[in-house]
Design a protein around this motif. Structure first.
Motif, PDB file in Angstrom:
ATOM      1  N   MET A  32       0.831  -1.201   0.000  1.00 15.74           N
ATOM      2  CA  MET A  32       0.000   0.000   0.000  1.00 15.74           C
ATOM      3  C   MET A  32       0.866   1.252   0.000  1.00 15.74           C
ATOM      4  N   ASN A  33       1.922   1.248   0.810  1.00 22.01           N
ATOM      5  CA  ASN A  33       2.798   2.405   0.890  1.00 22.01           C
ATOM      6  C   ASN A  33       3.420   2.733  -0.462  1.00 22.01           C
ATOM      7  N   ARG A  34       3.828   1.717  -1.186  1.00 17.91           N
ATOM      8  CA  ARG A  34       4.438   1.948  -2.501  1.00 17.91           C
ATOM      9  C   ARG A  34       3.439   2.577  -3.471  1.00 17.91           C
ATOM     10  N   ARG A  35       2.190   2.171  -3.409  1.00 16.78           N
ATOM     11  CA  ARG A  35       1.186   2.767  -4.295  1.00 16.78           C
ATOM     12  C   ARG A  35       0.979   4.241  -3.966  1.00 16.78           C
ATOM     13  N   PHE A  36       0.900   4.557  -2.676  1.00 17.78           N
ATOM     14  CA  PHE A  36       0.734   5.956  -2.292  1.00 17.78           C
ATOM     15  C   PHE A  36       1.991   6.768  -2.630  1.00 17.78           C
ATOM     16  N   TYR A  37       3.154   6.143  -2.474  1.00 14.02           N
ATOM     17  CA  TYR A  37       4.391   6.842  -2.818  1.00 14.02           C
ATOM     18  C   TYR A  37       4.417   7.167  -4.309  1.00 14.02           C
ATOM     19  N   ALA A  38       4.013   6.218  -5.131  1.00 15.22           N
ATOM     20  CA  ALA A  38       3.973   6.453  -6.574  1.00 15.22           C
ATOM     21  C   ALA A  38       2.970   7.564  -6.919  1.00 15.22           C
ATOM     22  N   PHE A  39       1.831   7.570  -6.225  1.00 11.40           N
ATOM     23  CA  PHE A  39       0.835   8.613  -6.446  1.00 11.40           C
ATOM     24  C   PHE A  39       1.390   9.986  -6.076  1.00 11.40           C
ATOM     25  N   ASN A  40       2.003  10.080  -4.899  1.00 17.51           N
ATOM     26  CA  ASN A  40       2.576  11.356  -4.467  1.00 17.51           C
ATOM     27  C   ASN A  40       3.673  11.827  -5.412  1.00 17.51           C
ATOM     28  N   SER A  41       4.502  10.897  -5.868  1.00 19.01           N
ATOM     29  CA  SER A  41       5.606  11.262  -6.767  1.00 19.01           C
ATOM     30  C   SER A  41       5.068  11.777  -8.094  1.00 19.01           C
ATOM     31  N   ALA A  42       4.019  11.127  -8.615  1.00 20.19           N
ATOM     32  CA  ALA A  42       3.441  11.570  -9.883  1.00 20.19           C
ATOM     33  C   ALA A  42       2.813  12.958  -9.738  1.00 20.19           C
ATOM     34  N   ALA A  43       2.096  13.172  -8.628  1.00 23.04           N
ATOM     35  CA  ALA A  43       1.495  14.482  -8.398  1.00 23.04           C
ATOM     36  C   ALA A  43       2.557  15.561  -8.259  1.00 23.04           C
ATOM     37  N   ASP A  44       3.648  15.222  -7.600  1.00 26.03           N
ATOM     38  CA  ASP A  44       4.733  16.186  -7.448  1.00 26.03           C
ATOM     39  C   ASP A  44       5.361  16.512  -8.794  1.00 26.03           C
ATOM     40  N   ARG A  45       5.585  15.491  -9.594  1.00 23.09           N
ATOM     41  CA  ARG A  45       6.231  15.694 -10.890  1.00 23.09           C
ATOM     42  C   ARG A  45       5.352  16.520 -11.839  1.00 23.09           C
ATOM     43  N   ILE A  47       2.601  18.532 -10.964  1.00 25.31           N
ATOM     44  CA  ILE A  47       2.018  19.782 -10.450  1.00 25.31           C
ATOM     45  C   ILE A  47       3.023  20.598  -9.654  1.00 25.31           C
ATOM     46  N   MET A  48       3.500  20.007  -8.540  1.00 27.05           N
ATOM     47  CA  MET A  48       4.279  20.800  -7.599  1.00 27.05           C
ATOM     48  C   MET A  48       5.643  21.194  -8.133  1.00 27.05           C
ATOM     49  N   SER A  49       6.291  20.303  -8.857  1.00 30.39           N
ATOM     50  CA  SER A  49       7.626  20.622  -9.356  1.00 30.39           C
ATOM     51  C   SER A  49       7.618  21.810 -10.312  1.00 30.39           C
ATOM     52  N   PRO A  50       6.732  21.868 -11.309  1.00 30.36           N
ATOM     53  CA  PRO A  50       6.699  23.063 -12.177  1.00 30.36           C
ATOM     54  C   PRO A  50       6.325  24.331 -11.421  1.00 30.36           C
ATOM     55  N   VAL A  51       5.370  24.215 -10.495  1.00 30.74           N
ATOM     56  CA  VAL A  51       4.972  25.395  -9.725  1.00 30.74           C
ATOM     57  C   VAL A  51       6.134  25.898  -8.870  1.00 30.74           C
ATOM     58  N   ALA A  52       6.837  24.973  -8.207  1.00 29.32           N
ATOM     59  CA  ALA A  52       7.967  25.365  -7.365  1.00 29.32           C
ATOM     60  C   ALA A  52       9.072  25.993  -8.195  1.00 29.32           C
ATOM     61  N   HIS A  53       9.303  25.457  -9.392  1.00 32.05           N
ATOM     62  CA  HIS A  53      10.341  26.036 -10.262  1.00 32.05           C
ATOM     63  C   HIS A  53       9.987  27.460 -10.659  1.00 32.05           C
ATOM     64  N   ALA A  54       8.729  27.698 -11.013  1.00 34.67           N
ATOM     65  CA  ALA A  54       8.300  29.050 -11.372  1.00 34.67           C
ATOM     66  C   ALA A  54       8.397  29.990 -10.174  1.00 34.67           C
ATOM     67  N   TYR A  55       8.055  29.469  -8.992  1.00 31.24           N
ATOM     68  CA  TYR A  55       8.124  30.283  -7.775  1.00 31.24           C
ATOM     69  C   TYR A  55       9.556  30.695  -7.471  1.00 31.24           C
ATOM     70  N   LYS A  56      10.496  29.752  -7.596  1.00 30.12           N
ATOM     71  CA  LYS A  56      11.895  30.077  -7.336  1.00 30.12           C
ATOM     72  C   LYS A  56      12.425  31.072  -8.357  1.00 30.12           C
ATOM     73  N   THR A  57      11.970  30.978  -9.585  1.00 34.09           N
ATOM     74  CA  THR A  57      12.429  31.898 -10.626  1.00 34.09           C
ATOM     75  C   THR A  57      11.934  33.311 -10.369  1.00 34.09           C
ATOM     76  N   ALA A  58      10.706  33.425  -9.863  1.00 39.79           N
ATOM     77  CA  ALA A  58      10.090  34.746  -9.702  1.00 39.79           C
ATOM     78  C   ALA A  58      10.348  35.375  -8.340  1.00 39.79           C
ATOM     79  N   THR A  59      10.807  34.596  -7.376  1.00 35.69           N
ATOM     80  CA  THR A  59      10.942  35.101  -5.999  1.00 35.69           C
ATOM     81  C   THR A  59      12.406  35.184  -5.602  1.00 35.69           C
ATOM     82  N   PRO A  60      12.870  36.346  -5.177  1.00 32.39           N
ATOM     83  CA  PRO A  60      14.274  36.457  -4.730  1.00 32.39           C
ATOM     84  C   PRO A  60      14.539  35.562  -3.524  1.00 32.39           C
TER      85      PRO A  60
END
Length: 277
Positions: A32-45, A47-60
């Motif tokens: 079960m843990n591996r399935r949730f880990y895969a889900f979290n990793s996919a969501a991060d890849r 959604i969160m990763s592009p958003v975080a990259h844009a945030y770091k680019t725009a924020t000093p």
């Protein structure tokens, strides 16, 4: 809130990668843990990763550092509450001073003025408090949208909400954007650690699990002794053990023969008496 959603999408693994090693541990819910880990990793890849990259680019970087200080400060009452629940009265008083100093002189926590004053930050939560009083850690868990956890630590997800200052603001137009910024800022700060896991871990799930459990063990053991350990230290010392018997003396070698020459007589070989004889 920082204690709860600051670990969204696997961010819990980012707190411990500095001391990672393959420590292993009970993992009865691994499928079960591996399935949730895969889900979290996919969501991060996706959604969160592009958003975080844009945030770091725009924020000093200085602004990101101030936001990190702010979100850490509004969540710090959770540390203070658990200080006192663990019986750490002196540390609790120090942490109150840290929170007050950063909330006033530090402009609502945007600047960390407490550390230069000698009021260092501590890490306490409900899981560490339960461990302090002897509650077993329980199995390892991966929670969707939260990340690594253990059964003993799950109450901190709820407690962290009610000890966060933002919970009591009561103005969604303020708290919702701040909460979103908290998650994005935490993910941006974690970019290097997540990239290290992706590029170096043979099995990312195992790497993250072992690193998380080792980090929690470090927090529990490094100045967080269990009640049983404290009781053992308070017990009077037992009788001193008897000194070991001295080793037996080796049998002395037989004395060598001595030849005595007497004028006019044949040589006579005699053996000197043994010591004490």
């Amino acid at each position: 809130m920082r204690r709860t959603i600051g670990r969204v999408l696997g961010l819990g693994c980012l707190l411990f990668l500095g001391g990672c090693a393959t420590a292993g541990g009970p993992d009865p819910f691994a499928p079960m843990n591996r399935r949730f880990y895969a889900f979290n990793s996919a969501a991060d890849r996706l959604i969160m990763s592009p958003v975080a990259h844009a945030y770091k680019t725009a924020t000093p970087k200085p602004l990101r550092a101030s936001l990190t200080n702010f979100f850490h400060n509004v969540a710090y009452p959770d540390v203070i509450v658990n200080d006192f629940l663990q019986g750490r009265l002196g540390q609790g008083v120090d942490d109150i001073g840290r929170f007050v100093a950063n909330s006033t002189i530090g402009l609502f926590g945007l600047f960390d003025v407490a550390t230069p004053l000698g009021l260092k930050a501590h890490v306490e939560d409900a899981g560490l408090t339960l461990g302090r009083w002897g509650v077993p850690r329980g199995p390892y868990l991966v929670l969707p949208f939260v990340g690594p956890d253990t059964l003993r630590n799950t109450p901190s997800l709820v407690m962290g909400i009610f000890t966060n200052v933002l919970y009591y603001v009561g103005v969604p137009a303020v708290t919702v954007p701040l909460t979103v910024f908290d998650v994005i800022n935490a993910r941006a700060n974690a970019s290097a650690s997540l990239r290290y896991v992706r590029e170096n871990a043979v099995d990312q799930y195992v790497f993250t699990r072992d690193a998380y459990l080792q980090h929690r063990n470090y927090l529990q053991d490094n100045g967080h002794l269990s009640l049983k350990a404290v009781e053992q230290m308070m017990l009077p010392p037992g009788p001193a053990p008897a000194p070991p018997d001295p080793p037996p003396l080796a049998n002395p070698a037989p004395p060598a023969r001595v030849v005595v020459t007497i004028p006019g007589k044949p040589d006579v070989a005699i053996r000197p008496p043994a010591p004490g004889g």
